[in-house]
Structures are given as C-alpha cells and as structure tokens.
Design a protein around this motif. Structure first.
Motif, PDB file in Angstrom:
ATOM      1  N   ASP A  10       0.857  -1.187   0.000  1.00 27.55           N
ATOM      2  CA  ASP A  10       0.000   0.000   0.000  1.00 27.55           C
ATOM      3  C   ASP A  10       0.895   1.240   0.000  1.00 27.55           C
ATOM      4  OD1 ASP A  10      -1.982   1.887   0.233  1.00 27.55           O
ATOM      5  OD2 ASP A  10      -2.499   1.405   2.298  1.00 27.55           O
ATOM      6  N   THR A  11       0.841   2.008  -1.088  1.00 31.81           N
ATOM      7  CA  THR A  11       1.705   3.193  -1.204  1.00 31.81           C
ATOM      8  C   THR A  11       1.083   4.443  -0.591  1.00 31.81           C
ATOM      9  OG1 THR A  11       0.796   3.695  -3.400  1.00 31.81           O
ATOM     10  CG2 THR A  11       2.761   2.304  -3.314  1.00 31.81           C
ATOM     11  N   THR A  12      -0.128   4.325  -0.023  1.00 31.90           N
ATOM     12  CA  THR A  12      -0.778   5.480   0.594  1.00 31.90           C
ATOM     13  C   THR A  12       0.127   6.116   1.644  1.00 31.90           C
ATOM     14  OG1 THR A  12      -2.943   4.453   0.294  1.00 31.90           O
ATOM     15  CG2 THR A  12      -2.811   6.269   1.847  1.00 31.90           C
ATOM     16  N   ALA A  13       0.345   7.406   1.539  1.00 25.71           N
ATOM     17  CA  ALA A  13       1.071   8.213   2.532  1.00 25.71           C
ATOM     18  C   ALA A  13       2.571   7.937   2.580  1.00 25.71           C
ATOM     19  CB  ALA A  13       0.474   8.023   3.927  1.00 25.71           C
ATOM     20  N   ALA A  14       3.118   7.243   1.585  1.00 22.35           N
ATOM     21  CA  ALA A  14       4.570   7.039   1.583  1.00 22.35           C
ATOM     22  C   ALA A  14       5.305   8.374   1.476  1.00 22.35           C
ATOM     23  CB  ALA A  14       4.971   6.121   0.423  1.00 22.35           C
ATOM     24  N   GLY A  15       4.785   9.272   0.642  1.00 17.86           N
ATOM     25  CA  GLY A  15       5.396  10.593   0.521  1.00 17.86           C
ATOM     26  C   GLY A  15       5.270  11.402   1.797  1.00 17.86           C
ATOM     27  N   ALA A  73      10.040   3.293   2.937  1.00 17.85           N
ATOM     28  CA  ALA A  73      10.076   1.902   2.478  1.00 17.85           C
ATOM     29  C   ALA A  73       9.312   1.002   3.449  1.00 17.85           C
ATOM     30  CB  ALA A  73      11.515   1.435   2.334  1.00 17.85           C
ATOM     31  N   ILE A  74       9.492   1.217   4.731  1.00 16.13           N
ATOM     32  CA  ILE A  74       8.758   0.426   5.719  1.00 16.13           C
ATOM     33  C   ILE A  74       7.268   0.716   5.615  1.00 16.13           C
ATOM     34  CG2 ILE A  74       8.382   0.043   8.188  1.00 16.13           C
ATOM     35  CD1 ILE A  74      11.370   0.722   8.591  1.00 16.13           C
ATOM     36  N   SER A  75       6.902   1.966   5.415  1.00 13.87           N
ATOM     37  CA  SER A  75       5.482   2.336   5.404  1.00 13.87           C
ATOM     38  C   SER A  75       4.710   1.650   4.279  1.00 13.87           C
ATOM     39  CB  SER A  75       5.330   3.854   5.301  1.00 13.87           C
ATOM     40  OG  SER A  75       5.563   4.321   3.986  1.00 13.87           O
ATOM     41  N   VAL A  76       5.338   1.434   3.128  1.00 12.88           N
ATOM     42  CA  VAL A  76       4.597   0.841   2.007  1.00 12.88           C
ATOM     43  C   VAL A  76       4.410  -0.660   2.166  1.00 12.88           C
ATOM     44  CG1 VAL A  76       5.388   2.628   0.418  1.00 12.88           C
ATOM     45  CG2 VAL A  76       6.628   0.455   0.513  1.00 12.88           C
ATOM     46  N   THR A  77       5.032  -1.261   3.166  1.00 17.87           N
ATOM     47  CA  THR A  77       4.831  -2.691   3.423  1.00 17.87           C
ATOM     48  C   THR A  77       3.627  -2.929   4.320  1.00 17.87           C
ATOM     49  OG1 THR A  77       6.271  -2.747   5.394  1.00 17.87           O
ATOM     50  CG2 THR A  77       7.319  -3.077   3.238  1.00 17.87           C
ATOM     51  N   ARG A  78       2.914  -1.850   4.682  1.00 17.72           N
ATOM     52  CA  ARG A  78       1.774  -1.946   5.588  1.00 17.72           C
ATOM     53  C   ARG A  78       0.573  -1.207   4.998  1.00 17.72           C
ATOM     54  NH1 ARG A  78       5.260   0.314  10.715  1.00 17.72           N
ATOM     55  NH2 ARG A  78       6.494  -1.556  11.090  1.00 17.72           N
TER      56      ARG A  78
END
Length: 301
Positions: free
Chosen positions: A241-246, A275-280
């Motif tokens: 989930d790429t939401t809020a990676a930026g 990178a960690i955030s997009v794994t969740r």
C-alpha cells in the motif's frame, strides 16, 4: 531545548475500499474489503515525525462529527500536540481511497473542515520554538501562503509538499526552504518530464531554496543552496500500500533535519522510513518507529 516541527495542514478520515484493481472510467468493480483509517496529508506527516522522535505540533481544523474526535485522538496517541487543531461545525475531511492488489491506489478528497482553515487561524498560532514548518496543499491556499509568510518572518524554514498539485505564486515558493514534489507533481509544475537534475533546476528557478524530488522506488534527488546534487537510493521492499509514503518521507526528513543530519543523510533515513510504510496498510497506521528504521538502515549498511 529541542525545537519542534509545526505541521499546518489537513486531517482526513480515510475510507478505504480494497479491490483487485482500480476501476477504469465508468467501470464498476467488486470490492474485497473496507476500512476506516486516520489520514490527511498534514496529520500523516505530523504522526510520521512524532513516531521518529521529533517534538511535533499540529495546526488545522476537524469537524464536529465523530470523525473529528477520532482524528484528534489519533494525533494525541501518536504523541502530537493537537492544541492548535480547531473544531468547525460540520463534517471533517474525508478521503475515499480505492486500493488495488498491486499496492497502487486512487484517491478522492472531500475537504470538509480542512476547507475552513483561514489566514486568521495562522495568526493565532505560536511559531516560537519551532525549527521547521511543514505545509501541504489540502487546506486553502490563503492559509498556506499565510503560514509560509509568517514562518519566513519568524526565521523558520518551510517545507512544502505541493500536493494535491495546483498553481501557486512565486511569492510562496520564495518562502520555501524545501520543496518536495513527487514525479507527477514535478511534471505538472515544470510543464513536462525531464531528468531529475533538469527538473530540480527548473523548480529552483521558480524561487525555492532547495528541492527534494521523491522518485518512489528510484529514491530521492536533492539539489539546492544547502546541498550538492545527489541521488539518494531507495530500499527494495514489496509494497502492499503506497498510501502516505510521501507523507512518511516528509515527516522523517523533517525529523532528521531537526536532529542535525545533513540533507543527504536525512533523505536516506526518510527513504528507509517510507520503504517500511509501504509494506503496511493505511496512512498513519503504516508510519514506522525509530527502532524499525534503525534496524532497516543497519541491515542495509
């Protein structure tokens, strides 16, 4: 005393529908699940910075509905000082997100109380003790410009995330220390797709002091008065989930700049956090802790 990050921006309740893929225009697809998650670009960045050790204050507005209470509780639970968030009569901001199995997403935002933030709100905020102001474009431009102007007058650096991308004046950019667009936003601002350094040069010519191009899996390109041109690589992960990676990147970058890191070092840390955030799944729910980012960086030494 450690200076704080002041985030002035949006708070949204994210209504997330999971689907095999994002529908084409006019198409209906069957959903695979549904969640209500805490979000908003401003709140996301505030939570990211707080979880990574920064002292964070938040300014903005929520509605008088139940969502508003949830949004305020979420900030407090993450360690963000939410005293600067006012309550407006009516609905809170909402984001409707379609999340595809590939990890990509499409988002429609209804401003709600975020649209009620004014320049007068900014005047009431306290800028003393602030080391960096984080701004985005999910509140009215009047308030964004007032915040940037007030920060500049107080001698406080400004980081602007130009999202959702829209036209703004060079006067605003001249108050910006760090402009942090992604590839899509940079293309809209410069009128085309160019190599990273050429893109950065075009953005710098508009008046900002430094540029950080967020290039997703390719990393981040930095250039400006405070840093030599450099591409900081990303970390290879499997995105769900790429939401809020930026947003995670901005919060982490701000936290590390205030901690004294050089810009390239802060960008490497921010790449690791993103990178960690997009794994969740989720926005604020995906923001990592200091220990998690430290472990990733140690494993990729």
């Amino acid at each position: 005393m450690q200076k704080s990050v002041l985030v002035i921006g949006s708070l949204n309740l994210d209504l997330v529908i999971h689907a095999e893929r994002i529908p084409l225009p006019g198409e209906t697809v069957r959903g695979l699940g549904y969640e209500e998650l805490l979000g908003g670009k401003g709140a996301n960045q505030a939570v990211a910075a707080a979880r990574l050790g920064a002292s964070v204050r938040m300014g903005g507005r929520v509605g008088s509905d139940a969502y508003g209470h949830s949004l305020l509780d979420g900030l407090t639970a993450a360690g963000v000082n939410a005293a600067g968030v006012q309550v407006s009569e009516g609905p809170s901001g909402l984001a409707v997100i379609t999340h595809a199995a590939s990890g990509q997403n499409s988002i429609v935002v209804q401003p709600g109380a975020n649209g009620a933030v004014t320049a007068a709100d900014i005047v009431e905020m306290e800028f003393s003790g602030v080391g960096l102001v984080l701004l985005q474009l999910e509140i009215p431009m009047e308030a964004v410009c007032a915040a940037a102007k007030t920060a500049r007058q107080a001698g406080v650096p400004v980081m602007l995330d130009p999202a959702p991308v829209q036209a703004f004046s060079n006067d605003l950019l001249q108050a910006v220390t760090w402009l942090t667009p992604n590839e899509t936003e940079a293309a809209a601002l410069t009128g085309g797709v160019f190599p990273p350094q050429e893109t950065a040069e075009k953005l710098l010519a508009m008046g900002c002091r430094n540029v950080v191009l967020k290039l997703g899996e390719c990393g981040a390109f930095l250039m400006g008065s405070d840093c030599e041109p450099v591409l900081v690589p990303s970390f290879a992960v499997k995105a769900v989930d790429t939401t809020a990676a930026g947003d995670c990147f901005n919060g982490a970058f701000a936290a590390r700049l205030l901690a004294g890191d050089a810009p390239a070092e802060a960008a490497r840390y921010a790449n690791g956090a993103a990178a960690i955030s997009v794994t969740r799944m989720g926005a604020q729910a995906s923001m990592p802790s200091q220990d998690e980012v430290a472990e990733l960086l140690e494993n990729h030494r």
